[in-house]
Design a protein around this motif. Structure first.
Motif, mmCIF file in Angstrom:
data_model
loop_
_atom_site.group_PDB
_atom_site.id
_atom_site.type_symbol
_atom_site.label_atom_id
_atom_site.label_comp_id
_atom_site.label_asym_id
_atom_site.label_seq_id
_atom_site.Cartn_x
_atom_site.Cartn_y
_atom_site.Cartn_z
ATOM 1 N N GLU A 49 0.865 -1.175 0.000
ATOM 2 C CA GLU A 49 0.000 0.000 0.000
ATOM 3 C C GLU A 49 0.906 1.231 0.000
ATOM 4 O OE1 GLU A 49 -3.369 2.073 2.738
ATOM 5 O OE2 GLU A 49 -3.325 -0.122 2.698
ATOM 6 N N GLU A 50 0.639 2.164 -0.890
ATOM 7 C CA GLU A 50 1.588 3.247 -1.154
ATOM 8 C C GLU A 50 1.921 4.110 0.057
ATOM 9 O OE1 GLU A 50 -1.439 6.533 -3.038
ATOM 10 O OE2 GLU A 50 -0.818 4.856 -4.299
ATOM 11 N N ALA A 62 2.623 7.461 5.805
ATOM 12 C CA ALA A 62 3.094 8.726 5.226
ATOM 13 C C ALA A 62 2.172 9.895 5.567
ATOM 14 C CB ALA A 62 3.226 8.582 3.722
ATOM 15 N N SER A 63 0.908 9.743 5.392
ATOM 16 C CA SER A 63 -0.044 10.828 5.621
ATOM 17 C C SER A 63 -1.287 10.198 6.248
ATOM 18 C CB SER A 63 -0.376 11.485 4.281
ATOM 19 O OG SER A 63 -1.364 12.467 4.456
ATOM 20 N N ALA A 64 -1.415 10.346 7.554
ATOM 21 C CA ALA A 64 -2.469 9.637 8.289
ATOM 22 C C ALA A 64 -3.869 10.086 7.862
ATOM 23 C CB ALA A 64 -2.286 9.845 9.788
ATOM 24 N N ARG A 65 -4.736 9.118 7.769
ATOM 25 C CA ARG A 65 -6.154 9.357 7.490
ATOM 26 C C ARG A 65 -6.954 8.842 8.673
ATOM 27 N NH1 ARG A 65 -6.220 6.404 1.604
ATOM 28 N NH2 ARG A 65 -4.924 7.905 0.501
#
Length: 93
Positions: A49-50, A62-65
């Protein structure tokens, strides 16, 4: 050989949406050296997963959701078997 005790279990992490999140885990000592994987809410994670990177014992988002929030465990595996860390919670606000 695969010992029971994680040298560093992951700890709870709180991040804001869009910030990077890092969960760290130092596996138990083992022979052969155990490989590390991660599970979120019981599901195996893949670093295909990227936004996810699994390097050594670190899980980096990388960039939390909001959808990344949940309970994570670090899994150490070698030929003897597997050990699962205490759970750590990732909170995304």
């Amino acid at each position: 050989v695969l010992r029971d005790d994680f040298r560093q279990p992951p700890g709870d992490v709180v991040v804001a949406v869009g910030d990077p999140a890092i969960l760290e885990c130092v596996p138990p000592r083992g022979h052969p050296e155990p490989s590390i994987s991660w599970r979120k809410d019981g599901t195996q994670l893949s670093d295909k997963e990227e936004r996810l990177t699994i390097r050594g014992g670190k899980l980096m988002v990388a960039s939390a959701r909001k959808s990344d929030a949940g309970v994570y465990v670090c899994v150490a595996t070698n030929v003897v078997g597997e050990r699962t860390s205490e759970p750590a919670e990732l909170v995304v606000f």
